[in-house]
Design an enzyme around this catalytic site. Structure first.
Site, PDB file in Angstrom:
ATOM      1  N   CYS A   1       0.859  -1.173   0.000  1.00 58.42           N
ATOM      2  CA  CYS A   1       0.000   0.000   0.000  1.00 58.42           C
ATOM      3  C   CYS A   1       0.896   1.224   0.000  1.00 58.42           C
ATOM      4  O   CYS A   1       1.422   1.605   1.034  1.00 58.42           O
ATOM      5  CB  CYS A   1      -0.868   0.007   1.239  1.00 58.42           C
ATOM      6  SG  CYS A   1      -1.819  -1.483   1.424  1.00 58.42           S
ATOM      7  N   VAL A   2       1.127   1.804  -1.154  1.00 59.66           N
ATOM      8  CA  VAL A   2       1.953   3.016  -1.190  1.00 59.66           C
ATOM      9  C   VAL A   2       1.270   4.108  -1.990  1.00 59.66           C
ATOM     10  O   VAL A   2       0.484   3.826  -2.854  1.00 59.66           O
ATOM     11  CB  VAL A   2       3.344   2.749  -1.792  1.00 59.66           C
ATOM     12  CG1 VAL A   2       4.269   2.235  -0.709  1.00 59.66           C
ATOM     13  CG2 VAL A   2       3.287   1.802  -2.951  1.00 59.66           C
TER      14      VAL A   2
END
Lengths: 411, 105
Positions: free
Chosen positions: B104-105
């Protein structure tokens, strides 16, 4: 003759060719770059096409115009990379050996990964804007659309340019207002993330923007399939959302040649050292841009910051010196927020987007995590920088590593 | 760093409740975390996911994604959502005593 081979002449590959050719002695080093497409796309510009701000011609230029003299260009697909033998087989029948390999094969969308997405509705009332054809056909659709519910859906992370979906709904809100039909359109922002963005402060800030613009945020939605007949998307835990117009950001994956060569993870991204950019499995292979599995944003700005570290490390590898772990995950994104304004965020692996001024501390001219007209002009000006400076490997007035000066810690 | 009490056992967790010290983990602790997450009983199917995740983490240094659980672990995504309602990758990682999954970036 020693050989440096670059796979992919997109943002990362083109910058590397431009940086390395002048410093590697042509009598000693042969540089070859491989790509299968003659056209270079300015991908950040795709976002503007659906709203008629840019057209196809605004985002394309010939790749060869940006490749330096003295670099061999092979226009061909790649059949397979054979890292154990340090060679690459091309679709045109040639086999290229290398001493060092730079992989910059990027990432692409895969709508076929979501059942139902390509069945019936695709390019009828389902459009992506991550390809030139998707963006252009969405522009044609919107021109005559009479309104209804527009659902933007991020299928799964990671995606290229994680802020683009937000920009899309912000611009849509502006555009429908300009068309005098905002009251006829419902806008949904449906994401598998717990909020509007990945990092907490920015998620809150951007989440407030969604609310202000009357865009409905649906978090924690992991799509299982599209039902194109009933016009709805269905999540793994059985939530359903109906749409009249669906704008998905399909699964992003690295190039198929990475899978064929057995070099990638489940999404064909290549295991890469997140600080040196060396392949985790092969000493003479380096990876840049979207092709890596780094926990950073997939974006041109990231490829650009990586290029400075990679440039240094390739030269160090050639000189048999230890590599420097200098890449910090730096990303810098202008977020178009509609009505001639924009937001800017600057962050890295460890520091989330913070408020402040950029690039000159205290001065700007750009403002971080704040909506200003100047930020919008920064975004529009960036296309010129991209074609004229960035791709050519020129020094930009921004350092590769993120800088805390000018940023404010928020309690 | 917050300290949490699970059945009398004091363990360090991060701000989101993920274990700080992997060594604190055992199956009893997993059951207690699961209860906090709203899973009353860990069935064999749950344990299969938890053990696969721990094995992957030891080998690769990161918790597997949902896609990897499906492709390599052979666990259908639908089943994962039934077993760990809400967010299978995150929830299962927490119960397995692993840090929050990346990606999750």
């Amino acid at each position: 003759m020693k050989k440096l081979l670059i796979l992919g002449a997109g943002t990362g590959g083109t910058i590397m060719a431009n940086k390395l050719r002048p410093v590697l002695d042509p009598l000693e080093w042969d540089i070859t770059i491989v790509d299968q497409e003659e056209v270079h796309y300015y991908q950040p510009g795709f976002l503007f096409i659906p709203f008629g701000i840019y057209n196809r011609n605004d985002v394309i230029k010939p790749k060869r115009d940006f490749l330096p003299a003295g670099v061999n260009v092979e226009m061909s697909g790649i059949e397979v990379i054979e890292p154990e033998k340090s060679r690459v087989k091309l679709d045109n029948g040639k086999t290229l050996e290398y001493d060092y390999l730079i992989i910059s094969t990027g990432s692409k969308i895969h709508p076929e990964e979501t059942p139902g997405m390509l069945e019936g509705g695709w390019r009828q009332n389902i459009f992506d804007f991550y390809t030139i054809d998707g963006a252009v056909s969405l522009a044609n659709f919107l021109k005559y659309w009479e309104g209804g519910r527009m659902v933007l859906n991020i299928v799964e992370m990671p995606i290229k340019c994680p802020v683009a979906p937000l920009e899309f709904v912000f611009l849509a809100d502006w555009w429908f207002t300009e068309q005098g039909m905002r009251d006829k359109v419902e806008i949904f922002f449906v994401t598998p993330l717990p909020g509007a963005f990945t990092k907490p402060l920015a998620a809150k800030f951007l989440g407030n923007f969604l609310e202000k613009k009357n865009i409905r945020l649906v978090p924690d939605f992991s799509i299982e399939r599209v039902d194109p007949d009933k016009q709805k998307i269905i999540s793994y835990d059985e939530q359903e959302i109906e749409y009249d117009l669906l704008v998905p950001i399909p699964t992003n994956m690295g190039d198929e040649v990475i899978a064929r060569s057995g070099m990638g993870d489940e999404l064909n991204f290549i295991p890469t050292d997140k600080h040196t950019l060396q392949s985790k499995n092969y000493e003479n292979i380096f990876v840049i841009g979207d092709a890596t599995d780094l926990p950073s944003s997939k974006a041109g700005s990231v490829a650009h910051f990586e290029s400075e570290v990679l440039f240094e490390n390739i030269l160090r590898a050639i000189d048999k010196r230890p590599l420097l772990p200098k890449f910090d995950g730096h990303a810098n994104c202008f977020i178009e927020s509609g009505f001639g304004k924009g937001i800017l965020i600057d962050f890295n692996y460890d520091v989330e987007p913070l408020p402040g001024k950029f690039p000159l501390p205290g001065i700007g001219p750009f403002s971080l995590l704040e909506e200003t007209k100047m930020n919008h002009w920064g975004k529009m000006m960036f296309r010129w920088m991209y074609w004229n400076l960035l791709l050519k490997g020129a020094e930009l007035p921004i350092e590769a590593q993120m800088n805390m000066a000018g940023k404010r810690r928020v309690a | 760093m917050p300290v949490k009490d699970f059945n009398g056992k004091q363990v360090q967790v991060d701000d989101e409740g993920y274990l700080v010290n992997q060594a604190d983990w055992d199956e009893e602790l997993a059951k207690a975390i699961a209860k906090e997450e709203g899973i009353e009983e860990l069935t064999e199917a749950h344990w299969k996911v938890i053990h696969f995740m721990r094995k992957e983490y030891q080998e690769k240094g990161t918790a597997p994604s949902i896609r990897r659980l499906k492709n390599t672990g052979g666990i259908p995504v639908k089943e994962l959502y039934n077993l760990f309602p809400g967010g299978p990758a995150k929830k299962a990682a927490k119960i397995a005593g692993l840090p929050k999954p990346q990606g999750c970036v």
